[in-house]
Motif scaffolding. Structure first.
Motif, short mmCIF file in Angstrom:
data_model
loop_
_atom_site.label_atom_id
_atom_site.label_comp_id
_atom_site.label_asym_id
_atom_site.label_seq_id
_atom_site.Cartn_x
_atom_site.Cartn_y
_atom_site.Cartn_z
N LEU A 12 6.59 12.63 0.53
CA LEU A 12 5.87 11.59 1.26
C LEU A 12 6.54 11.35 2.61
N ALA A 13 5.76 11.49 3.69
CA ALA A 13 6.22 11.19 5.04
C ALA A 13 5.36 10.06 5.60
N VAL A 14 5.97 9.22 6.40
CA VAL A 14 5.23 8.13 7.06
C VAL A 14 5.07 8.49 8.52
N LYS A 15 3.82 8.55 8.97
CA LYS A 15 3.48 9.02 10.32
C LYS A 15 3.08 7.85 11.22
N GLY A 16 3.68 7.82 12.42
CA GLY A 16 3.36 6.77 13.37
C GLY A 16 4.50 5.80 13.61
N VAL A 17 5.72 6.20 13.27
CA VAL A 17 6.90 5.35 13.46
C VAL A 17 7.26 5.36 14.94
N GLN A 18 7.51 4.14 15.50
CA GLN A 18 7.73 4.04 16.94
C GLN A 18 8.90 3.13 17.33
N THR A 19 9.69 2.71 16.36
CA THR A 19 10.90 1.95 16.66
C THR A 19 12.03 2.38 15.74
N VAL A 20 13.25 2.18 16.20
CA VAL A 20 14.42 2.49 15.38
C VAL A 20 14.45 1.59 14.15
N GLU A 21 14.08 0.32 14.34
CA GLU A 21 14.12 -0.63 13.23
C GLU A 21 13.20 -0.21 12.10
N ASP A 22 11.99 0.24 12.44
CA ASP A 22 11.06 0.67 11.39
C ASP A 22 11.54 1.96 10.74
N ALA A 23 12.16 2.83 11.51
CA ALA A 23 12.71 4.05 10.93
C ALA A 23 13.77 3.72 9.89
N ASP A 52 0.83 -1.20 0.00
CA ASP A 52 0.00 0.00 0.00
C ASP A 52 0.86 1.25 0.00
N LEU A 53 1.95 1.22 0.77
CA LEU A 53 2.86 2.35 0.77
C LEU A 53 3.43 2.58 -0.62
N ALA A 54 3.83 1.50 -1.29
CA ALA A 54 4.39 1.63 -2.64
C ALA A 54 3.35 2.17 -3.61
N GLU A 55 2.10 1.71 -3.47
CA GLU A 55 1.03 2.16 -4.36
C GLU A 55 0.77 3.65 -4.20
N ILE A 56 0.68 4.10 -2.95
CA ILE A 56 0.44 5.52 -2.69
C ILE A 56 1.62 6.35 -3.15
N ARG A 57 2.80 5.86 -2.93
CA ARG A 57 3.99 6.62 -3.33
C ARG A 57 4.02 6.81 -4.85
N ALA A 58 3.60 5.77 -5.58
CA ALA A 58 3.58 5.87 -7.03
C ALA A 58 2.56 6.89 -7.52
N ALA A 62 13.64 4.42 5.86
CA ALA A 62 14.71 5.18 5.22
C ALA A 62 15.27 4.40 4.03
N ASP A 63 15.43 3.09 4.19
CA ASP A 63 15.93 2.25 3.11
C ASP A 63 14.95 2.21 1.93
N LEU A 64 13.66 2.36 2.24
CA LEU A 64 12.65 2.40 1.18
C LEU A 64 12.61 3.75 0.48
N GLY A 65 13.30 4.74 1.06
CA GLY A 65 13.43 6.01 0.38
C GLY A 65 12.33 7.02 0.63
N VAL A 66 11.58 6.89 1.74
CA VAL A 66 10.57 7.91 2.02
C VAL A 66 11.28 9.23 2.33
N ASP A 67 10.57 10.32 2.13
CA ASP A 67 11.18 11.62 2.34
C ASP A 67 11.34 11.97 3.81
N ALA A 68 10.42 11.51 4.65
CA ALA A 68 10.48 11.83 6.08
C ALA A 68 9.73 10.77 6.87
#
Length: 420
Positions: A273-284, A261-267, A288-294
């Motif tokens: 594009l920022a992802v809201k609701g990040v709560q662990t270092v691992e997910d951050a 879904d993230l990939a679909e919306i990004r396209a 970042a590896d997926l290339g989101v802007d924030a």
């Protein structure tokens, strides 16, 4: 010995300085408010309990929001000396544009419930202050209405990916067509959190007239007059989808969303594009590896999972891990400009405020939001001057120590676990 004398009338009259009487009661109330907590107190007096508690409350026992605020209270600053700070620069660059202050207005649902000017007041005040405004999927002013209220400023849109994906895709397209420059993809709401205050109050959208609400309204007739003489309260961006409020809420929370879904919306989305609701270092790191802007470090204002991580505590760890790759935004618990300064010092690129602006809205509509933003701006500038830094970019970890009330207990047989 002090020589005593009879008071001189002229000296007494010189000391007697009274405020000029004013018929602008709202303006007088707002001018007397010196902090966001003062605005909160006014809001509580002027707003029916169910609407105030919806704004003020959080999930279950409300540990998450309380801990988030305590984390900011437990900051120790380390000021410099002998620096000319007669002027300071509060401007920042975030997500491809400029903000006059290092914070923006966070997305909030049902905003016209708090006060009928709702998102229009927030967007207009953000435009005047030169900061971004974020509209929620569950907002009560349309995408186009927010654009009209803030035609030349920065508008962001917060997206819930709904069970009916076509609804979400349609909102993305409308936000892009309206010139919104940033999309906040929210990932912390697979289901709604248990907001017990709302359940105890019998909260509903729109508010229902019951014996309890009528009794609560008696000392606040202005709120009900305002509510009953303005357009119907509804989810403005979803008004064409049909269904009851409960059905819309149920459809907005989808536990099946994933990376696809993230990939679909990004396209689909042409802006940042920022992802809201990040709560662990691992997910951050993964995002970042997926290339989101924030990424937005957020536990949804404590309104989803109670006992969730404190975003401000996560900040320095996430900054160390992904700060050179991805912009970092922080929300949850901000009630003072000093909280924003501390966040910027520990590595945030930007912050978002939700309740702080809503308290102003409930206290005095658009003028109350203006007052809330002015208070936060004054606190930011004063804190920077007292720290003796000229520019937000000069804030560094050396300016702040995070004091800890809570420390994790190591698991048996495992190495001592440090935060996060």
């Amino acid at each position: 010995m002090v020589t005593r004398q009879l008071p001189k009338p002229a000296e007494i009259f010189e000391l007697m300085r009274f405020k000029k009487p004013s018929l602008d009661l709202t303006g007088t109330r707002l001018a007397d408010a010196q902090s966001i907590y003062d605005l909160r107190a006014i809001a509580k007096r002027r707003t029916p309990k169910a609407a105030f508690d919806y704004t003020d409350g959080a999930a279950e026992r409300e540990f998450s929001i309380r801990r988030a605020r305590e984390a900011f209270e437990d900051v120790e600053f380390h000021p410099g000396i002998l620096t000319d700070v007669s002027t300071v620069d509060t401007r920042v660059e975030i997500l491809g544009g400029t903000s006059a202050l290092p914070f923006g207005i966070a997305p909030t649902g049902f905003t016209r419930l708090m006060q009928t000017e709702g998102e229009t007041a927030g967007a207009g005040a953000a435009a005047a202050a030169g900061i971004p405004f974020t509209l929620s999927t569950l907002g009560t002013t349309s995408i186009e209405g927010v654009k009209a209220a803030n035609p030349r400023g920065r508008n962001w849109f917060q997206l819930y990916v709904m069970k009916d994906r076509s609804i979400s895709y349609g909102l993305v397209e409308r936000a892009a067509q309206a010139g919104f420059d940033t999309l906040l993809f929210t990932v912390d709401t697979p289901v709604a959190g248990a907001r017990l205050r709302d359940k105890r109050n019998g909260f509903s959208i729109p508010p229902q007239l019951t014996p309890g609400t009528i009794l609560d309204a008696l000392p606040r007739p202005w709120w009900w007059i305002d509510f009953l003489t303005t357009p119907k309260l509804e989810f403005a961006s979803l008004s064409s989808t049909g269904g009851t409020v409960g059905e819309l809420l149920d459809s907005a929370m989808d536990p099946s969303i994933d990376d696809a879904d993230l990939a679909e919306i990004r396209a689909m989305w042409p802006g940042k594009l920022a992802v809201k609701g990040v709560q662990t270092v691992e997910d951050a790191r993964r995002l970042a590896d997926l290339g989101v802007d924030a990424i937005v470090l957020s536990n949804h204002g404590g309104r989803q999972l109670d006992r969730a991580p404190v975003p401000f505590h996560l900040l320095p760890h996430v900054k160390r891990e992904v700060g050179s790759d991805t912009e970092i935004i922080v929300d949850t618990g901000i009630m003072n400009g000093a909280d924003i300064v501390a966040s910027m010092a520990l590595g945030a690129d930007f912050t978002l405020v939700g309740r702080a602006y809503l308290y102003g809205l409930m206290a005095g509509g658009r003028r109350g939001v203006d007052r809330a933003l002015a208070i936060l701006g004054e606190e930011i500038r004063r804190t920077m001057k007292l720290l003796q830094v000229h520019d937000v970019a000069e804030l560094e970890p050396r300016h702040v120590t995070q004091l800890r009330r809570l420390e994790p207990v190591p698991l048996p047989g495992a190495e001592a676990r440090t935060r996060p």
